[in-house]
Design an enzyme around this catalytic site. Structure first.
Site, short mmCIF file in Angstrom:
data_model
loop_
_atom_site.label_atom_id
_atom_site.label_comp_id
_atom_site.label_asym_id
_atom_site.label_seq_id
_atom_site.Cartn_x
_atom_site.Cartn_y
_atom_site.Cartn_z
N TYR A 109 0.86 -1.19 0.00
CA TYR A 109 0.00 0.00 0.00
C TYR A 109 0.89 1.23 0.00
O TYR A 109 1.87 1.30 0.74
CB TYR A 109 -0.88 -0.01 1.25
N GLU A 197 -3.64 7.48 -3.84
CA GLU A 197 -3.58 6.22 -3.11
C GLU A 197 -3.41 5.08 -4.11
O GLU A 197 -4.18 4.96 -5.06
CB GLU A 197 -4.88 6.04 -2.33
#
Ligand code: GDP
Ligand code: MN
Length: 403
Positions: A109, A197
């Site tokens: 991530y 993101e």
């Protein structure tokens, strides 16, 4: 402004971020043509909506034949997709993105956002990418690594490499992941983004990192500097209510809770939402009356508010100033209430110019309202009405939201 995944990927690719090859499609036939154009044997079909959580909701599917592409696209298109980020009514799927399917060996991530505590653009990484990060980030705070970036020096590659290593990129992948982190930071500044993101940033079987998903949120206040990005705004994604409100000098943002909020001014609105959230109350929407709104326009807005489904309470929080006065808002409310029945309790906090007159207008029109003496008092009254008050953990919520 939010943009779609496929648009975000195209923009990030321009900044050197590796993304899968893909093509957008508005119909099932186009989806099949896209897969044929891309070649290969396995594809991902991904619903394009302005919300995440699609993987858990059937909005991201792996298919292995051209016939299955068409069937899958057919199934997704023209229907709302409900994910845990969309609210119960879901978001209409009007386009799908078809991509070559890849084999992630690991899912990391990576995000870039403005960290409020340090007031720095910050790179955030975690080894727990993919669909379970939200829960894990809350449960295992150690699994999140932050790198605040000095605005003058920019990203130091050594720091980015340390971050890459700490989130589990091996010796071979770490320099590439570090380059991606630095490129994301540059893209963040170039686009005047408020969030980028990448979840997951996959480490493929061949060891190379690849952004399998991308979310890019642009800062509305800087959009005037980016006419090309402003053009990506998808009016389909604004609710009918938002578009209708905009015609009447009212900013309207639909949310998923059950308390309607009428305010004047974005700052007051944010403070109102924060106070409600602090008490565990979930706002249904946010209606911001612009200073130039007329009594009739306020009435139109309030009528829309009264028509909101699943409403349990309306909070009117107006700070009367030189331009927008409390009595004008009250007059608009009274006009609206003549046409649409007020079925839910009203909590009203009028402060500033003509507050007393505003309260009198409501009283003369027999519009029943609880008057609050302060913003905190108003939030407490709303919580009492809705039966909330456990005080949701806003902190863990903020972390989960970011993830
Ligand atoms: P989200 O759930 O809305 O965030 O949608 P994502 O684009 O992140 O997709 C959900 C999940 O699908 C990802 O976390 C991946 O695990 C998986 N996924 C996405 N693209 C691919 C791909 O090309 N191949 C494989 N095997 N899995 C993928
Ligand atoms: Mn994702």
């Amino acid at each position: 402004v939010k943009i779609h995944e496929y648009q975000a990927k195209r923009l990030l690719k321009g900044h050197g971020i590796p993304v899968p090859r893909g093509a957008v499609a508005f119909t099932a036939a186009e989806a099949q043509a896209a897969a044929r154009f891309l070649g290969g044997e396995r594809w991902m079909v991904k619903a394009q909506i302005h919300a995440g959580g699609r993987g858990h909701a059937g909005g991201v599917r792996l298919v292995d034949s051209l016939a299955a592409i068409e069937a899958t696209a057919q199934e997704m298109l023209g229907k709302p997709l409900v994910t845990r980020q969309t609210g119960p009514q879901g978001l209409m799927v009007r386009r799908v993105y078809v991509e070559e399917a890849l084999n992630p060996a690991r899912e990391l991530y990576l995000a870039v956002y403005v960290d409020r505590a340090t007031a720095r653009v910050t790179i955030l990484g975690s080894p727990d990418g993919g669909m379970k990060i939200e829960d894990d980030a809350v449960r295992r705070p150690g699994a999140v690594v932050k790198l605040p970036v000095d605005p003058v020096e920019g990203v130091k590659l050594a720091d980015a490499r340390t971050l890459a290593t700490r989130i589990g990129a091996g010796a071979e992948a770490a320099p590439m992941v570090a380059e991606i982190a630095a490129a994301l930071y540059r893209a963040f500044l170039a686009f005047d983004a408020s969030l980028i993101e990448i979840n997951p940033l996959a480490l493929l079987e061949n060891g190379r990192p690849m952004a399998l998903d991308a979310r890019l949120v642009l800062d509305d206040n800087a959009l005037f500097r980016h006419p090309d990005l402003a053009a990506l705004r998808d009016d389909d994604e604004s609710t009918a209510a938002e578009l209708e409100a905009a015609r009447h000098e009212i900013n309207f943002v639909a949310m998923t809770g059950n308390v309607g909020c009428v305010v004047n001014g974005a700052g007051l609105g944010m403070a109102t939402l924060d106070l409600l959230k602090l008490r565990g109350v979930e706002p249904a929407n946010f209606m911001d009356i612009r200073p130039v709104a007329t009594r009739e326009q306020i009435a139109r807005g309030f009528r829309m508010m009264l028509g909101t489904p699943n409403l349990r309470c309306i909070l009117v929080n107006i700070f009367g100033g030189g331009i927008m006065r409390c009595d004008l808002v009250a007059e608009g409310m009274v006009l609206a209430a003549r046409e649409v029945p007020v079925r839910v309790p009203l909590v009203v906090r009028f402060a500033g110019t003509n507050a007393e007159l505003g309260r009198k207008h409501l009283g003369n029109a027999s519009l029943k309202a609880e008057f609050a003496s302060s913003l905190a008092d108003a939030a407490a009254r709303v919580a009492r009405i809705t039966g909330d008050g456990g005080g949701a953990s806003t902190r863990s919520r903020a972390v989960a939201h970011r993830a």
